[in-house]
Write a protein that holds these residues in place. Sequence first.
Motif, short mmCIF file in Angstrom:
data_model
loop_
_atom_site.label_atom_id
_atom_site.label_comp_id
_atom_site.label_asym_id
_atom_site.label_seq_id
_atom_site.Cartn_x
_atom_site.Cartn_y
_atom_site.Cartn_z
N GLN A 31 0.83 -1.20 0.00
CA GLN A 31 0.00 0.00 0.00
C GLN A 31 0.87 1.26 0.00
O GLN A 31 0.57 2.24 -0.69
CB GLN A 31 -0.94 -0.01 1.21
N PHE A 53 -10.12 -5.87 3.28
CA PHE A 53 -11.06 -5.54 2.21
C PHE A 53 -12.27 -4.72 2.68
O PHE A 53 -12.92 -4.07 1.85
CB PHE A 53 -11.55 -6.83 1.55
N LEU A 70 -12.06 -0.98 1.80
CA LEU A 70 -12.11 -0.79 0.35
C LEU A 70 -13.55 -0.83 -0.13
O LEU A 70 -14.00 0.04 -0.90
CB LEU A 70 -11.29 -1.87 -0.35
N LEU A 92 -15.80 2.30 -1.78
CA LEU A 92 -16.43 2.20 -3.09
C LEU A 92 -17.95 2.37 -3.02
O LEU A 92 -18.57 2.94 -3.93
CB LEU A 92 -16.09 0.84 -3.73
N TRP A 146 -9.66 9.10 -8.12
CA TRP A 146 -8.47 8.23 -8.23
C TRP A 146 -7.92 8.23 -9.65
O TRP A 146 -6.72 8.41 -9.86
CB TRP A 146 -8.85 6.82 -7.79
N SER A 152 -2.67 -6.11 -6.24
CA SER A 152 -3.99 -5.58 -5.83
C SER A 152 -3.83 -4.62 -4.66
O SER A 152 -4.49 -3.57 -4.61
CB SER A 152 -4.92 -6.74 -5.45
N LYS A 153 -2.96 -4.97 -3.72
CA LYS A 153 -2.73 -4.09 -2.57
C LYS A 153 -2.04 -2.80 -2.99
O LYS A 153 -2.30 -1.73 -2.42
CB LYS A 153 -1.91 -4.82 -1.52
N MET A 196 -4.68 -0.73 -4.39
CA MET A 196 -5.48 -0.27 -3.27
C MET A 196 -4.79 0.90 -2.57
O MET A 196 -5.43 1.89 -2.19
CB MET A 196 -5.69 -1.43 -2.28
N LEU A 216 -5.26 4.03 -4.53
CA LEU A 216 -6.62 4.54 -4.32
C LEU A 216 -6.74 5.23 -2.97
O LEU A 216 -7.26 6.35 -2.87
CB LEU A 216 -7.63 3.40 -4.42
N PHE A 217 -6.24 4.58 -1.92
CA PHE A 217 -6.36 5.15 -0.58
C PHE A 217 -5.53 6.42 -0.43
O PHE A 217 -5.88 7.31 0.36
CB PHE A 217 -5.93 4.12 0.47
N TYR A 248 -5.77 4.00 6.16
CA TYR A 248 -6.80 3.16 6.78
C TYR A 248 -7.63 3.92 7.82
O TYR A 248 -8.76 3.52 8.10
CB TYR A 248 -6.18 1.89 7.35
N GLY A 263 -10.14 5.13 5.49
CA GLY A 263 -10.93 4.01 5.00
C GLY A 263 -11.95 3.53 6.02
O GLY A 263 -13.13 3.32 5.70
#
Length: 558
Positions: free
Chosen positions: A60, A190, A193, A197, A207, A276-277, A280, A283-284, A305, A308
């Motif tokens: 991340q 997850f 996330l 969304l 993003w 994927s992380k 992520m 995005l974060f 987080y 998030g």
Amino acid sequence: MSTPSSSVSGGRGARSFNKLVSNPVLEDYSLRYAPSSFRKWSEFAVASTALGGIAYLADQAIGGSLAIQFGFTNALWGILAAALIIFLTGIPIAYYSAKYNVDVDLLTRGAGFGYLGSTITSIIYASFTFIFFALEGSIMAQAFNIYFHIPLPWGYALASLIIIPLVVFGMTLLSKLQVWTQPIWLTLLFAPLIAVLIGDHQALSDWTSFKGHATSSGFNPLLFGGAAGIALSLIAQIGEQADYLRFMPTKTKSNGFKWWLAVMLAGPGWVILGASKQLMGSLFASVAASNGTPLDQANEPIQMYIHGFNYIFPGAFAALTIATFFVILSQIKINVTNAYSGSLSWSNFFSRTLHTHPGRVVWIFFNVGISLTLMEANMFSVLGHILGFYSNVAVAWIGAVVADLVINKPLLKLSPSYLEFKRAHLYNFNPVGFGAMVIASIISILAFFNFFGAYAQAFSTFIALGVAFVLSPIIALVTKGKYYIARDPHYHAGTHHDLLNCTACGFEYEKEDMACCPHHDGPICSLCCSLESACHDMCKTETSINGVKVVTAPERCG
């Protein structure tokens, strides 16, 4: 293996090990082939432990840093390109590690580097473990600072010290830790996330238009190359996966499908979750920045987080508490792996250079100490520069190894079909892998420091991979593969599970871990062979030493 608690002796030049080395629970066969008697875990248990080890939040942090530095589009394609390369190069390494039950250092020895040639790669791999231990520890310290108000220097020390007692007991404890914590970790990974969304319809558009410090969010080949290069620094993660994969049960007809599935998931499959992380994280970082976090702090996972979990928990304190718990849990799960793998790598390096092995546990403290020093020097602030430089050497190493496994062995048949890792059977240096790696590293590092122009600088890691991959088979053809095997192995890898007593230390090992030793006049285990300094490699020559002709196959070897 039989491991008496007291020192035992046998043969010529009796050797004794301290209790750290002779205890398999602590030692985990750190310099050896992992014997079938120790590999009692199921395919699922090994795969789950290996995947649990990639619970880190460095992905991340890297993803967020790439988005901030290069913009969304370049970060996206850089991450995906790096993931594809990492996945493809990870397949043969994972397969050979699981099939022959060896870690990445022993694999490298037999894949074109030679016995001492792979000492350099031990340092490369050890560097990966302490760089990423420091990165993960920094992330944990940031959480300590925000939640408990612990100053960062003290947080760095705390983040280091709490790892040591967990990793001392090796695979035995790590397998339990990773399996037990995995459901909680996946849920907390997850949940925010999904909440973002669902709860913020603007998040995706923000993003995809996020440009960070870049002049635009559009595609730029130079920025793409830089992003991919940093992401490729994670290519050495396959080494940590191999540290677990060596404990895979033997592949049989009945478990073939499960075996392959576990190897693919726990080996190259780690990068699917890893990439994927990273996405992520990018995005974060965008979410954190849009909620008022300064760009220079938006790549900190604790900041990501907190925002998030704010979409799940209405109270700021609740979001902060859950975010802190998640960060600490994640960093513990990965840093036990970093410390564990680092201890294996340092053990391999020092056993060959100093002919001594005080035990894997000793090198845990050494590796953690280096990591703590990096943390105190605030390496997090120069993360991109460190990873960008490191990736050149790491990619050259992996490229040379993979070329040997997929070209030199099966196609050219110049490299042995099996993996030979024992000192008694290897030349000290094999120019095939070692030479390819050194040449590729030099060229790519020069490119990284802009000796060949802007494009070569941006794509220096791709240069490292291409040069190493092409040079390895070329050098193998030129040398006709003569530097792979120094003498014909008496006990061939992958063919026996019978037990033999080492004439040096007296312990019992499977034949895969044994060599025939004229100096000790009988079988010798791979560790005693590594630590022997008085034999002068007499097993590899037909000349006389002190007027005595070398006997390469004593009758006691059977």
